[in-house]
Design an enzyme around this catalytic site. Structure first.
Site, short mmCIF file in Angstrom:
data_model
loop_
_atom_site.label_atom_id
_atom_site.label_comp_id
_atom_site.label_asym_id
_atom_site.label_seq_id
_atom_site.Cartn_x
_atom_site.Cartn_y
_atom_site.Cartn_z
N HIS A 168 43.78 70.12 28.46
CA HIS A 168 42.79 69.05 28.52
C HIS A 168 42.91 68.26 29.81
O HIS A 168 41.93 68.06 30.54
CB HIS A 168 42.97 68.11 27.32
CG HIS A 168 42.18 66.83 27.42
ND1 HIS A 168 41.03 66.61 26.68
CD2 HIS A 168 42.38 65.70 28.15
CE1 HIS A 168 40.56 65.41 26.97
NE2 HIS A 168 41.36 64.83 27.86
N GLU A 169 44.12 67.81 30.11
CA GLU A 169 44.29 66.95 31.28
C GLU A 169 44.05 67.70 32.58
O GLU A 169 43.44 67.17 33.51
CB GLU A 169 45.67 66.30 31.26
CG GLU A 169 45.85 65.28 30.15
CD GLU A 169 44.86 64.13 30.21
OE1 GLU A 169 44.36 63.82 31.32
OE2 GLU A 169 44.55 63.55 29.16
N HIS A 172 40.43 67.97 33.57
CA HIS A 172 39.83 66.87 34.32
C HIS A 172 39.84 67.17 35.82
O HIS A 172 38.96 66.72 36.56
CB HIS A 172 40.56 65.56 34.03
CG HIS A 172 40.21 64.96 32.71
ND1 HIS A 172 38.92 64.56 32.39
CD2 HIS A 172 40.97 64.66 31.63
CE1 HIS A 172 38.91 64.04 31.17
NE2 HIS A 172 40.13 64.11 30.68
N TYR A 183 32.78 58.72 34.74
CA TYR A 183 33.62 58.44 33.58
C TYR A 183 33.11 57.19 32.85
O TYR A 183 33.78 56.17 32.77
CB TYR A 183 35.08 58.28 33.99
CG TYR A 183 36.03 58.56 32.86
CD1 TYR A 183 36.20 59.85 32.38
CD2 TYR A 183 36.73 57.54 32.25
CE1 TYR A 183 37.06 60.12 31.33
CE2 TYR A 183 37.59 57.79 31.19
CZ TYR A 183 37.75 59.08 30.74
OH TYR A 183 38.59 59.34 29.69
N GLU A 192 35.18 64.09 28.84
CA GLU A 192 36.25 64.21 27.84
C GLU A 192 36.07 65.46 26.99
O GLU A 192 37.03 66.17 26.67
CB GLU A 192 36.28 62.96 26.95
CG GLU A 192 37.00 61.79 27.57
CD GLU A 192 38.47 62.09 27.82
OE1 GLU A 192 39.13 62.71 26.96
OE2 GLU A 192 38.96 61.71 28.90
N ASP A 265 36.37 51.49 25.83
CA ASP A 265 36.61 52.93 26.02
C ASP A 265 35.60 53.52 27.01
O ASP A 265 35.09 54.61 26.81
CB ASP A 265 36.55 53.64 24.66
CG ASP A 265 36.95 55.12 24.74
OD1 ASP A 265 37.84 55.46 25.52
OD2 ASP A 265 36.33 55.92 24.00
N HIS A 270 35.94 58.57 24.65
CA HIS A 270 36.82 59.34 23.76
C HIS A 270 36.25 59.44 22.34
O HIS A 270 36.66 60.30 21.57
CB HIS A 270 38.21 58.69 23.67
CG HIS A 270 39.05 58.88 24.89
ND1 HIS A 270 39.08 57.96 25.92
CD2 HIS A 270 39.90 59.88 25.25
CE1 HIS A 270 39.92 58.38 26.85
NE2 HIS A 270 40.43 59.55 26.48
#
Length: 361
Positions: A168-169, A172, A183, A192, A265, A270
């Site tokens: 996932h990270e 990005h 974002y 996300e 957020d 998210h």
């Protein structure tokens, strides 16, 4: 110094804020408060050998990862001390080896499924730092490297144990080098969600799981046994990943009827990512087989095919349908586009000919 680009981490701020008020997990509450206030700090090739049908040795050069793992030694100074490089064997520190393997698994998915050579498609090094901060409850991509906290031990464990978190990270970074989605709001939620898609695909590719066999869970390894929940997010069933007295209930909607409008957020990036997440999981399971093949290719081509940095859910949906249509032409089939349209209709992003889609779970 890092660029501060990328994402704010796998653990959303609303979950950390809830945890910060916990009476049941005092240690985790303190760690969450610390994590919230800490924020974030500012081409190789491999030789593949094989034997051909004549019994001759064949040597081929192919792209290879270039990984480095550093140890921040529970400080917030990056990168920390280099403890493992690409040509080094495993070390005694489990977190170092897990991070190294997770970076490699993500590289292999990108290369094998999408013919992409690392995050930038030009062999960018994959760098990570482990043991960031004290009881740091997050993992994040800072625009240059992966950074892993060790968790507080009461609610969160070490983040290097989760392949979906690592995939996932790092995803990005792929988004950063392609559509570079804003974002905020719907583009941020797409950012996300696409990261979750790559995280899930990395795990499925590593384990050789079909779409039907996969759990579709993100971060299934990061909660301790004290938490009433199975993961941080469920792509197939958003809103069901956890339901804990202290952490609350997973707030993700699974349909546009439940789209959350909030200033927190980053506009719910998210939270609302659950909607496109479910669209992809439905699409992949509808098509069957391995999700990184047809379904993953459609999402990847939509991301890399000129998508606007301000794309809405509907705009991304149309991009995936266009990519699916092109894939149909390549395979002399007509099922992929129909499956993509069904998925986006089911989650309420697109309407079918009969009007708005019914709300389904």
């Amino acid at each position: 110094m890092s660029s501060h680009a990328g994402s704010p981490g796998i653990i959303p701020s609303y979950l950390l804020a809830r945890l910060a008020e916990s009476g049941r997990f005092p240690g985790a509450a303190a760690a969450a408060r610390q994590t919230l206030t800490a924020g974030r700090p500012p081409f190789r090739a491999r030789l593949d050998l094989s034997i051909d049908e004549n019994g001759d040795l064949v040597a081929q050069l192919s792209d290879a990862p270039n990984r480095t793992i550093s140890d921040a030694a529970n400080t917030q100074k990056l990168p920390g001390m280099l403890v493992r490089s690409e040509d080094d064997g495993p070390v005694e520190d489990v977190a170092v080896n897990q991070a190294f393997d997770g970076l490699g698994a993500t590289f292999e998915l990108l290369l094998s499924a999408f013919q992409r050579n690392s995050l930038d498609d030009a062999g960018a090094p994959l760098n990570a730092s482990v043991h960031y901060g004290v009881d740091y409850d997050n993992a994040f991509w800072d625009g240059e490297r992966m950074v892993f906290g060790d968790g507080d031990g009461e609610v969160f464990t070490g983040f290097t144990a989760s392949t979906t978190v690592i995939g996932h990270e790092l995803a990005h970074g792929v988004v950063q080098h392609t559509a570079n989605l804003d974002y905020q709001g719907q583009p941020g939620a797409l950012n996300e969600s696409i990261a979750d898609v790559f995280g899930a695909l990395t795990e499925q590719y590593l384990l050789g799981q079909s779409a039907a066999e996969a759990s579709w869970l993100i971060g299934a390894e990061i909660f301790t046994d004290a938490v009433q929940g199975e993961a941080l997010r469920s792509m197939l069933h958003p809103g069901t990943a956890y339901d804990d007295d202290e952490l609350g209930k997973d707030p993700q909607p699974d349909h546009m009827d439940g789209f959350v409008r909030t200033t927190e957020d980053n506009g719910g990036v998210h939270i609302n990512s659950g909607i496109p997440n479910r669209a992809f999981a439905l699409f992949a399971t509808d098509l069957g087989g391995n999700a990184w093949e047809r379904a993953g290719t459609v999402w990847y081509r939509a991301l890399t095919g000129g998508l606007s940095s301000t794309a809405t859910f509907a705009e991304f949906a149309e991009a995936t349908i266009a990519a699916a249509s092109a894939l149909d032409r390549e395979t002399d089939a007509t099922v992929v586009e129909a499956a993509a349209r069904r998925a986006w209709t089911t989650v309420g992003v697109l309407e079918d000919e009969r009007g708005p889609s019914p709300r389904t779970r």
